[in-house]
Design an enzyme around this catalytic site. Sequence first.
Site, PDB file in Angstrom:
ATOM      1  N   GLN A 175      60.382 -59.787 -13.166  1.00 36.44           N
ATOM      2  CA  GLN A 175      59.764 -60.768 -14.054  1.00 36.44           C
ATOM      3  C   GLN A 175      60.606 -60.925 -15.322  1.00 36.44           C
ATOM      4  O   GLN A 175      61.001 -59.946 -15.935  1.00 36.44           O
ATOM      5  CB  GLN A 175      58.350 -60.350 -14.411  1.00 36.44           C
ATOM      6  CG  GLN A 175      57.377 -60.390 -13.247  1.00 36.44           C
ATOM      7  CD  GLN A 175      57.046 -61.804 -12.811  1.00 36.44           C
ATOM      8  OE1 GLN A 175      57.217 -62.774 -13.564  1.00 36.44           O
ATOM      9  NE2 GLN A 175      56.577 -61.945 -11.574  1.00 36.44           N
ATOM     10  N   TYR A 228      55.741 -59.154  -0.272  1.00 38.73           N
ATOM     11  CA  TYR A 228      56.791 -59.723  -1.120  1.00 38.73           C
ATOM     12  C   TYR A 228      56.913 -58.809  -2.348  1.00 38.73           C
ATOM     13  O   TYR A 228      56.851 -59.260  -3.492  1.00 38.73           O
ATOM     14  CB  TYR A 228      56.464 -61.152  -1.542  1.00 38.73           C
ATOM     15  CG  TYR A 228      56.090 -62.070  -0.396  1.00 38.73           C
ATOM     16  CD1 TYR A 228      57.078 -62.711   0.364  1.00 38.73           C
ATOM     17  CD2 TYR A 228      54.758 -62.313  -0.064  1.00 38.73           C
ATOM     18  CE1 TYR A 228      56.740 -63.562   1.418  1.00 38.73           C
ATOM     19  CE2 TYR A 228      54.410 -63.162   0.978  1.00 38.73           C
ATOM     20  CZ  TYR A 228      55.403 -63.781   1.713  1.00 38.73           C
ATOM     21  OH  TYR A 228      55.065 -64.626   2.755  1.00 38.73           O
ATOM     22  N   GLU A 232      59.178 -56.106   1.696  1.00 34.68           N
ATOM     23  CA  GLU A 232      60.114 -56.955   0.958  1.00 34.68           C
ATOM     24  C   GLU A 232      61.213 -57.427   1.905  1.00 34.68           C
ATOM     25  O   GLU A 232      61.749 -56.635   2.681  1.00 34.68           O
ATOM     26  CB  GLU A 232      60.723 -56.200  -0.218  1.00 34.68           C
ATOM     27  CG  GLU A 232      61.915 -56.869  -0.891  1.00 34.68           C
ATOM     28  CD  GLU A 232      61.635 -58.261  -1.408  1.00 34.68           C
ATOM     29  OE1 GLU A 232      62.523 -59.131  -1.287  1.00 34.68           O
ATOM     30  OE2 GLU A 232      60.521 -58.500  -1.922  1.00 34.68           O
ATOM     31  N   CYS A 254      53.827 -68.170  -9.185  1.00 37.65           N
ATOM     32  CA  CYS A 254      54.573 -68.788 -10.283  1.00 37.65           C
ATOM     33  C   CYS A 254      54.621 -70.296 -10.150  1.00 37.65           C
ATOM     34  O   CYS A 254      55.305 -70.964 -10.935  1.00 37.65           O
ATOM     35  CB  CYS A 254      55.998 -68.220 -10.338  1.00 37.65           C
ATOM     36  SG  CYS A 254      56.981 -68.585  -8.871  1.00 37.65           S
TER      37      CYS A 254
END
Length: 460
Positions: free
Chosen positions: A289, A322, A346, A416
């Site tokens: 992030q 994820y 992932e 997002c």
Amino acid sequence: MTPDTRMQTPNETRNELTLDVGPVAHGGHCVARHEGRVVFVRHGIPGEKVRVRLTDDGPSAKFWRADVVEVLEPSPDRVPHFWDLADSARSWSHRHPPVGGAELGHISLARQRSLKADVLAEQLKRLAGVEFPPEGQITVEAVGLASGDGAGAGTAGLGWRTRAGFAVTPAGKLGMHAHRSDAVLPVREMPLAVDGINALRLWEIDLQGIDRVEVAAPANGSRPLVLLVPAPGTRSKRLSAILAHLPDDVSVASLDPATGEVLQLRGRTYVQESAAGHEYRVTGDGFWQIHRDAPETLVGAVTGFLHDGGYLAAGSVVADLYAGAGLFTAPLADAVGETGSVLSVEGAPGTSRDARKNLHDAAQVEIVQGRVERVLRQKPRNFDALILDPPRAGAGKAVVKQLIDAGPRAIAYVSCDPASFARDLGSFRQGGWGMAGLRAFDLYPHTHHMETVALLTPEA
């Protein structure tokens, strides 16, 4: 209009219009109309009257695009732009488009958040069929000092990016792209970035032979990393020359464009991040992030939803999908304890290797590298909760169906992008699930982006 004409001197009769700016739309622009045609206008505010320069006005196009070059009737929420290169009117007066990445810098922060809330509400209504009553209207929450809460005059919403990516001009100068353009404009500052990035003064270095530069400066003050992406055929001595101009306490690496491998030039090939009481290794261009306060904020929102709903406790079985380098996985492991289990999935090999290093002491965590849909097929189990943090494109209908079929009691969805989130939420609703909670965060001030965390549960 061909792409090249965007850089030409405006022609009053063909390239410019006077428009009334309408409602905000997803993507950083507002909707206006000219003789019945939709025009997506950037750098305006709903309610303003403006003069715009058309940047895409092909005769067969369903809609046109335009940048504001003069404000004739300003909104009370308009403020001076903090960055000349991103100021549309100033940039076009110098006969070039503005750089991207600060497209809302002309709007007060409070109005920015209000507009983002409008976008999220509109996407949820149109794509998911979820409508918020006036008394339950969405709030986009400010985050950290850089949000403007307690920040001094002229600093509100600045200095939050711990990561920044730059292009390089043909002359070897640090640069950024103009919006929807191949044009690269030289830059000498990045006001949204933390001091650790600007202090490198990369704009003073000859970057010839480099296609792209990625910089990470962790909020915890640990060693920054400069990642150079060389152009094909760039010689190693060119990289050495650049290396000599960077401070000794900065790690420098290069990315092999052919293999994607991060190669050590000096120091580490990764940075050390901190969040929620844990340390994380994040390699090269691996995902983390970018807002300095985002990791703590998002972990708090996710675990808060799951704890309060009774879906996360000692002995719980959860999955982090994820999962990146393990931002959520580590606090989940703390919560479920040795009697619980966490499946961390992932897709990116390098990021998955980081997760293995970051979680190597947590026996209750199983880390698997691969596509979410494949891993869930191979490792079916009864989950108490899932954490879903997909890329900008969202999870998609097939994955949503698979998640519903896995039968968890709840899903914490981190997004997002309001459009992909709303599309996925629509798929969940078709499968009999609903939204039990929603929080939205302004983790990208002065841009149109935002982050949302939703709690999804089966409807009775």
